[in-house]
Every structure is written in structure tokens, then in C-alpha cells.
Design an enzyme around this catalytic site. Sequence first.
Site, mmCIF file in Angstrom:
data_model
loop_
_atom_site.group_PDB
_atom_site.id
_atom_site.type_symbol
_atom_site.label_atom_id
_atom_site.label_comp_id
_atom_site.label_asym_id
_atom_site.label_seq_id
_atom_site.Cartn_x
_atom_site.Cartn_y
_atom_site.Cartn_z
ATOM 1 N N LYS A 1 -13.021 -1.326 5.563
ATOM 2 C CA LYS A 1 -12.301 -2.304 6.374
ATOM 3 C C LYS A 1 -12.893 -2.333 7.786
ATOM 4 O O LYS A 1 -13.281 -3.365 8.284
ATOM 5 C CB LYS A 1 -10.807 -1.965 6.440
ATOM 6 C CG LYS A 1 -10.153 -1.612 5.117
ATOM 7 C CD LYS A 1 -10.044 -2.798 4.178
ATOM 8 C CE LYS A 1 -9.666 -2.478 2.747
ATOM 9 N NZ LYS A 1 -8.459 -1.737 2.487
ATOM 10 N N ASP B 1 -1.860 6.494 6.061
ATOM 11 C CA ASP B 1 -2.954 5.722 5.473
ATOM 12 C C ASP B 1 -3.344 4.706 6.542
ATOM 13 O O ASP B 1 -2.644 3.715 6.745
ATOM 14 C CB ASP B 1 -2.466 5.036 4.195
ATOM 15 C CG ASP B 1 -3.503 4.088 3.603
ATOM 16 O OD1 ASP B 1 -4.590 3.923 4.204
ATOM 17 O OD2 ASP B 1 -3.216 3.505 2.530
ATOM 18 N N TRP C 1 0.817 -1.218 0.000
ATOM 19 C CA TRP C 1 0.000 0.000 0.000
ATOM 20 C C TRP C 1 0.844 1.258 0.000
ATOM 21 O O TRP C 1 0.561 2.202 -0.741
ATOM 22 C CB TRP C 1 -1.003 -0.012 1.148
ATOM 23 C CG TRP C 1 -2.094 -0.999 0.888
ATOM 24 C CD1 TRP C 1 -2.345 -2.150 1.573
ATOM 25 C CD2 TRP C 1 -3.066 -0.955 -0.166
ATOM 26 N NE1 TRP C 1 -3.405 -2.818 1.020
ATOM 27 C CE2 TRP C 1 -3.864 -2.108 -0.048
ATOM 28 C CE3 TRP C 1 -3.330 -0.065 -1.205
ATOM 29 C CZ2 TRP C 1 -4.917 -2.386 -0.923
ATOM 30 C CZ3 TRP C 1 -4.378 -0.340 -2.072
ATOM 31 C CH2 TRP C 1 -5.155 -1.478 -1.925
#
Length: 373
Positions: free
Chosen positions: A209, A185, A111
Site C-alpha cells: 500500500k 494492522d 479488515w
Amino acid sequence: MRQVMTKTILMQRPYNFSAGPATMPQEVLAEAASEMLDWHGSGMSVMEMSHRGKEFISIYEQAQADIRELLAIPDHFKILFMQGGGLAENALVPLNISCSGTVDFVVTGSWSKKSLEEARKYCSVNVAANNESDGHTSLPDPQTWKISRGASYLHLCSNETIHGVEWHELPDLKAMGYDNPLVIDFSSHAASRVLDWNRVGLAFAGAQKNLGPAGLTLVVVREDLLDRALPICPSAFNYKIVAGNQSMFNTPPTYAIYMAGLVLQWLKRQGGIAAMESRNKVKAALLYDAIDKSQFYQNKVADNCRSRMNVPFFLRNESLNEAFLAGAQRHGLLQLKGHKSVGGMRASIYNAMPTEGVQALVDYMLEFQKTRA
Ligand SMILES: *Cc1c(COP(=O)(O)O)cnc(C)c1O
């Protein structure tokens, strides 16, 4: 007046270990179902309401207040409800706050690497640290980072969803002598643990999530960073414009905001974030202990940075992968297959996964091992 029918949904469902979109608290799904046709006597479903009407405004304001309270977000941060997910933020963060031209990245997995590649389009990027040499299984010590003085910000992914690597303590850039804002993030562990906002300039998370359904992106941004957008930044994604219009410069993802609001109220009933964090520690320890004690399963991430949310693990005999997954499915344990770039298995055990779900997984893993070892 049309007839409206509601029913309470009570059923035993399988445990769902998906990395995202991920399992939701069952109570929340039942509540949303019961309000689907008629929200609080309004005669409307939430998805049929004007975002500027008093009904939706009350939902929006409650969600804002709850998120501020639960996450203990100080007043000098704005809470924005946006769209486009984490990947859009990879572009929107540099478009909004990269005015100095240089941005630092700490690469710890897929990511953060994706974020860096996207930012390259808008500014010059510097890799301050990288853990690629050990296969993204440890965290580079902040004392070794090559931070650029005067960079617009330093970006890191505080929980690498794919590699299962989590920052259990965020770096304190101020204490290290830098006033570069830290951008995190935190898509896959937002609201799973207490966070020290003193160390953060901006945090973003896709909701799917840990916060609600896909479609909503949470951005928490320090007010002094609001006025730095590049001229090419689209208005609908300009943090200052979004903040100045209470996230309603354009139509926000109303239903996703409503669902996240129900999740936030559920979190409050669970005792808040500190209580969730304790529960998440117990859940993660249960699973990691089972993996570590066996000669059959393996997790390769260093002890001090193992994610409490996403647990990648491997069967030492990989030829048993398909049988393991098929058996899991029969035991009511869903979506355990690892990300294709890493392989093996991955159990995502977000807030909404009860301890009993993790225990059921551990029981199945031991049983499978016994029959196959
Ligand atoms: C899932 C995820 C993303 C991507 O989110 P999208 O909503 O698909 O854009 C970004 N970062 C992290 C850490 C994630 O877990």
C-alpha cells in the site's frame, strides 16, 4: 564482461488510485530500472544476489536503519521483514502472542473482521467493540469497550482500507488501566503519519500500500512480546526466530526489501514522515471538501475518522457509475472503482500520490458533475 545498457525513464504517466498494490513514486521506479542490470557496479541485479552477501546485507541494513529513523521506532522494538502479507499476520499474531488464550478485537470494518475470524482458530476471541450497526462509518469510543482483563492483546485496524475509516489517535490502553498490548494492522497507512509507539505493542503492514511492492510484510514488535509463541507456530514465522536471525532464517523477499529501501530513501528526500503527514492532510482535505461541497457526490464516514489514505465516495445517482469510471480512465485517472463489498468509488491517495494527482481527480469530478447534473 557483458555490455550493460541503462536509460533514464522520463514519461508522463496516468494517476493511479489503486488501493493496493498501489502507485509507487515515479523516481523510485526509474531508479530501480536504472539499477536493474547492475546494482552499484556489482555486475548483478539485486534479485540475483545472495541474501548473505555483503551487497545485499548493506541494502538490508540501510532499509532497517531508515525505517527505524523515519518511523521513530524505539530501540526496544524489533523490525522484522516477513512474507505472507497482512492476512498471514492475522494468523501469525495469535500464533506468536496469544498464549493467555483470550484476545480482544475492535471491529471497525472488513479488515478487523477478517483478523478476528482468523484468530478464532488459535485462541478464544472477544469482541470488545463493533461499529457494524452504523455500516462501519464511525469509531466506537474506547471508554465503551468491553476489554478483557489479562487478554493477550487487543487488536484493531488503524486504517480500514475498504471502509475508509482511520484512527487519528490510537487508544491509550495504559491510561485506561490495562497493560494488554495493543496490536495494530497499519497496512494501509504505515509511514503516512507520525505514530505514538508508547501505545503500541505490535504493528504489522503488508508493503504494497505505502511502502513498496507486494511480497514484503513489515512487523514491528516490542521485545517483551517475542517469547510467547504457541508450540505449533512455524519456525519461519516465529517472531523470536525471525528477529534472532535478522529476518534471514530463510530467504527474505530480497527484491521487495530493496524496493522498499528505495521508497524509504525517497521519503527522507521528501522531508520525512511529519512532512508526508502534512502533505497527506492537504491532499485528503482537497478531496473531502470537493465531495462535501457537492450535492452530486457523497462520503458517509464520520468527520473525526475519515481516512486520509482511502477515500470511498458515491455518486448520488449510481446509474452514472460506469460513465464516471470510463471518463476517469480517459482523463488518465486509473483504478477508482470502489471495493465490491461497499460499491461506489474509492480513491486511494497514499504517500506516492502527488497533490497534482488529487487535484486532477477533483477537477475531473467537477467537470463530470457539470455535464451530468
Ligand atoms: C491490504 C490489507 C491487508 C491484506 O494484505 P495482504 O498482503 O493481501 O495479505 C490487510 N489489512 C489491511 C488493513 C489491508 O489494507
